[in-house]
Write a protein that holds these residues in place. Structure first.
Motif, PDB file in Angstrom:
ATOM      1  N   ILE A 113       3.496  -1.126   3.901  1.00  0.00           N
ATOM      2  CA  ILE A 113       2.877   0.192   3.748  1.00  0.00           C
ATOM      3  C   ILE A 113       3.958   1.266   3.721  1.00  0.00           C
ATOM      4  N   VAL A 114       3.831   2.202   2.791  1.00  0.00           N
ATOM      5  CA  VAL A 114       4.675   3.397   2.779  1.00  0.00           C
ATOM      6  C   VAL A 114       3.745   4.605   2.726  1.00  0.00           C
ATOM      7  N   VAL A 115       3.998   5.568   3.611  1.00  0.00           N
ATOM      8  CA  VAL A 115       3.213   6.793   3.676  1.00  0.00           C
ATOM      9  C   VAL A 115       4.176   7.953   3.453  1.00  0.00           C
ATOM     10  N   GLN A 116       3.870   8.775   2.474  1.00  0.00           N
ATOM     11  CA  GLN A 116       4.776   9.861   2.088  1.00  0.00           C
ATOM     12  C   GLN A 116       3.981  11.146   1.876  1.00  0.00           C
ATOM     13  N   GLY A 117       4.412  12.234   2.481  1.00  0.00           N
ATOM     14  CA  GLY A 117       3.745  13.519   2.322  1.00  0.00           C
ATOM     15  C   GLY A 117       4.177  14.225   1.049  1.00  0.00           C
ATOM     16  N   ASP A 118       3.631  15.406   0.856  1.00  0.00           N
ATOM     17  CA  ASP A 118       3.960  16.222  -0.312  1.00  0.00           C
ATOM     18  C   ASP A 118       5.026  17.231   0.094  1.00  0.00           C
ATOM     19  N   PRO A 119       6.278  17.062  -0.364  1.00  0.00           N
ATOM     20  CA  PRO A 119       7.340  17.973   0.053  1.00  0.00           C
ATOM     21  C   PRO A 119       7.164  19.395  -0.473  1.00  0.00           C
ATOM     22  N   LEU A 142       0.854  -1.180   0.000  1.00  0.00           N
ATOM     23  CA  LEU A 142       0.000   0.000   0.000  1.00  0.00           C
ATOM     24  C   LEU A 142       0.892   1.232   0.000  1.00  0.00           C
ATOM     25  N   PHE A 143       0.672   2.141  -0.946  1.00  0.00           N
ATOM     26  CA  PHE A 143       1.451   3.377  -1.038  1.00  0.00           C
ATOM     27  C   PHE A 143       0.503   4.554  -0.915  1.00  0.00           C
ATOM     28  N   VAL A 144       0.664   5.326   0.158  1.00  0.00           N
ATOM     29  CA  VAL A 144      -0.149   6.506   0.427  1.00  0.00           C
ATOM     30  C   VAL A 144       0.755   7.707   0.154  1.00  0.00           C
ATOM     31  N   ASP A 145       0.451   8.483  -0.893  1.00  0.00           N
ATOM     32  CA  ASP A 145       1.392   9.463  -1.405  1.00  0.00           C
ATOM     33  C   ASP A 145       0.795  10.867  -1.460  1.00  0.00           C
ATOM     34  N   LEU A 146       1.645  11.865  -1.288  1.00  0.00           N
ATOM     35  CA  LEU A 146       1.376  13.276  -1.575  1.00  0.00           C
ATOM     36  C   LEU A 146       0.130  13.857  -0.912  1.00  0.00           C
ATOM     37  N   GLY A 147      -0.179  13.418   0.300  1.00  0.00           N
ATOM     38  CA  GLY A 147      -1.302  13.990   1.025  1.00  0.00           C
ATOM     39  C   GLY A 147      -2.596  13.195   0.942  1.00  0.00           C
ATOM     40  N   ALA A 148      -2.549  11.983   0.441  1.00  0.00           N
ATOM     41  CA  ALA A 148      -3.749  11.129   0.407  1.00  0.00           C
ATOM     42  C   ALA A 148      -4.079  10.642   1.817  1.00  0.00           C
ATOM     43  N   GLU A 149      -5.314  10.188   1.995  1.00  0.00           N
ATOM     44  CA  GLU A 149      -5.760   9.621   3.268  1.00  0.00           C
ATOM     45  C   GLU A 149      -6.306   8.230   3.023  1.00  0.00           C
TER      46      GLU A 149
END
Length: 190
Positions: free
Chosen positions: A164-170, A134-141
């Protein structure tokens, strides 16, 4: 209709009214599914009996755009040489009792791009995918409820293989969010 069913899922989705249920009979469907421009509820009979496995190596399911808010995928299996499911710019998307397995890339990828994205993965199994379960990217919930993510395999260079990897929007500084409850993550490479 029951007497004259669609032979492919894509044309049935195109013909469906917004919010309609597209009931999918048992079988293997060799097409990539795209839900965009309206919400559709895609319901199979059972993950062991209904398989979406694109012959061209496309993502199994893509749900995109604000108009696809509230779309659902239930009771079917997703396989692909690419990603299992990609949700981009759609909110309140539900994957329930879905078996996402044996993919060449990520199991479920949530990315907002220019719009909010929110997804719930419920009572589902993600297994034997490559790179990321599961990849949660760029501000997704994303919410993961009563699900299992296991046996995630590494890339060819032996990196990743993460549940799981969770990554924000830099750029914007917006954080991604994940809530995991009553779920199991096991036997991953990294």
């Amino acid at each position: 209709s029951k007497e004259r069913p669609w032979l492919e899922i894509g044309p049935a989705i195109a013909a469906a009214a917004p919010g309609a249920i597209v009931a999918v009979a048992a079988g293997t469907y060799t097409e990539g599914i795209v839900i965009a421009g309206k919400a559709v509820r895609l319901w199979g009979t059972c993950p062991g009996a209904v398989v979406i496995f694109p012959a061209d190596g496309a993502d199994a399911v893509q749900i995109a755009g604000a108009a696809a808010k509230g779309s659902e995928v239930r009771d079917l299996a997703l396989r692909s040489a690419a990603d299992g499911a990609v949700v981009s710019g759609a909110t309140e998307v539900l994957f329930d009792r879905v078996w996402i397995h044996d993919h060449g890339s990520r199991g479920l990828y949530a990315e907002p791009l220019a719009a909010e994205t929110s997804v719930t993965l419920s009572r589902s199994l993600v297994e034997r995918v490559r790179d990321l379960g599961l990849f949660v990217d760029l501000g997704a919930e994303v919410k993961v409820e009563r699900s299992v993510i296991r046996d995630v395999q590494p890339r060819a260079n032996k990196t990743f293989g993460r549940a799981i990897v969770v990554q924000g929007d830099p750029v914007s500084g917006r954080r991604s969010a994940i809530h995991v409850a009553g779920s199991l993550l096991e036997r991953t490479h990294d």
